[in-house]
Scaffold this active site. Structure first.
Site, PDB file in Angstrom:
ATOM      1  N   TYR A 237       0.825  -1.201   0.000  1.00 48.63           N
ATOM      2  CA  TYR A 237       0.000   0.000   0.000  1.00 48.63           C
ATOM      3  C   TYR A 237       0.868   1.264   0.000  1.00 48.63           C
ATOM      4  O   TYR A 237       0.626   2.206  -0.763  1.00 48.63           O
ATOM      5  CB  TYR A 237      -0.898  -0.029   1.240  1.00 48.63           C
ATOM      6  CG  TYR A 237      -1.821   1.148   1.411  1.00 48.63           C
ATOM      7  CD1 TYR A 237      -2.979   1.263   0.653  1.00 48.63           C
ATOM      8  CD2 TYR A 237      -1.555   2.124   2.373  1.00 48.63           C
ATOM      9  CE1 TYR A 237      -3.836   2.342   0.831  1.00 48.63           C
ATOM     10  CE2 TYR A 237      -2.408   3.200   2.560  1.00 48.63           C
ATOM     11  CZ  TYR A 237      -3.547   3.302   1.787  1.00 48.63           C
ATOM     12  OH  TYR A 237      -4.398   4.364   1.963  1.00 48.63           O
TER      13      TYR A 237
ATOM     14  N   LYS B  28       1.087   4.198  -2.809  1.00 47.94           N
ATOM     15  CA  LYS B  28       0.734   5.580  -2.471  1.00 47.94           C
ATOM     16  C   LYS B  28       1.906   6.536  -2.667  1.00 47.94           C
ATOM     17  O   LYS B  28       1.705   7.706  -3.023  1.00 47.94           O
ATOM     18  CB  LYS B  28       0.221   5.651  -1.032  1.00 47.94           C
ATOM     19  CG  LYS B  28      -1.130   4.963  -0.838  1.00 47.94           C
ATOM     20  CD  LYS B  28      -2.187   5.502  -1.777  1.00 47.94           C
ATOM     21  CE  LYS B  28      -3.581   5.038  -1.439  1.00 47.94           C
ATOM     22  NZ  LYS B  28      -4.586   5.529  -2.406  1.00 47.94           N
TER      23      LYS B  28
END
Length: 300
Positions: A172, A176
């Site tokens: 993640y 990001k």
């Protein structure tokens, strides 16, 4: 209340729940016509259910606004284009794309599976690139046809995990961080066409963050997605024409501009690696420490 986005057409991906829902509702409240895109998948990306997106559309229409549901997969190249095309064919144009869709598959890096890595990277990173690519192509064509810049807005979703780092989120956080870089570079490339590109690093209580840690009722209220939506809607408006290539942290009592990477202290190049030990030690004493999840210097 004003109508910051009156007459503008917006797509919100992941618009059926959480942050996306608040964005869609507030955009409509501010006069935008909204495409609410959502597969209706589980938090980890399984299944399909258009009812959350339909509920948002129903709420917008009940309040006198205009909105439609779109169930395309934003990480699918053809699906992303179909979503852009549907917005244009339904409402006659497209002014705003908010890339918000995402999933979580948290695990420590040594235990993470290939499938857990691939799924998160695909939804977040490709699911930002694919819609952005097709929207930017449309806006570029519009700018060339009219011989003048458009007034378009591309708003992405980064995270404190990507900017500062967070344990258990290598997949993640990598996605990001990539989205933050994608935002900055896209802003440079698209400025000539009148397209601004910014990103939000939200701090909010949503499906994706519930249960990660215990929070008080006051903390949950501070993390309500409604505190993030105003900056997103403002960035979507024509007022934000001079703001591009920036990442904003929003929610949980803050609204900040993340300042990104900056060059730190340095030395002249060294040919022999045996000489580097004391030189690197001296550099480390001069260098600012890495930040914690709040962007504050980690104290040793």
């Amino acid at each position: 209340m004003g109508q910051l986005c009156k007459g503008r057409v917006a797509i919100v991906t992941g618009g059926g729940r959480g942050l996306g829902r608040e964005y869609a509702l507030m955009l409509a409240e501010q006069g935008a016509r909204v495409v609410v895109n959502d597969l209706g998948s589980s938090q980890s990306g399984e299944g399909h259910d258009l009812s959350p997106a339909q509920e948002v559309v129903n709420a917008i229409k009940a309040a006198g606004g205009e909105a439609i549901v779109n169930g395309n997969d934003v990480s699918d190249w053809a699906g992303a284009k179909a979503m852009i095309d549907e917005a244009i064919s339904t409402f006659g144009s497209l002014d705003i794309l908010i890339n918000n869709a995402g999933i979580l598959r948290d695990r420590m890096m040594v235990n993470m599976t290939e499938a857990e890595w691939d799924a998160v990277i695909k939804v977040h990173l490709k699911g930002t690139f694919a819609p952005s690519h097709h929207a930017a192509q449309y806006w570029r064509q519009q700018a060339k046809a009219r011989g003048a810049p458009v007034n378009a807005r591309l708003i992405n979703t980064s995270s404190a995990s990507g900017i500062f780092g967070n344990v258990g989120q290598t997949n993640y956080g990598a996605a990001k961080a990539g989205i933050a870089a994608f935002t900055i570079i896209s802003a440079m490339e698209l400025k000539q066409y009148g397209i601004t590109v910014n990103a939000i690093a939200p701090r909010a209580q949503t499906r994706m963050t519930e249960g990660l840690r215990q929070r008080t009722e006051e903390e949950i209220q501070r993390r309500d997605p409604r505190w993030v939506a105003p900056i997103v809607v403002w960035l979507a408006s024509e007022e934000s024409v001079d703001v591009t290539g920036r990442v904003f942290e929003a929610g949980d009592g803050i609204l900040k501009v993340a300042e990104g990477w900056h060059a730190g202290p340095g030395i002249e190049p060294v040919e022999d690696p045996n000489e580097l030990g004391p030189k690197i030690a001296a550099l480390m004493k001069q260098a600012r420490p890495n930040a914690d999840m709040w962007g504050r210097d980690i104290q040793s």
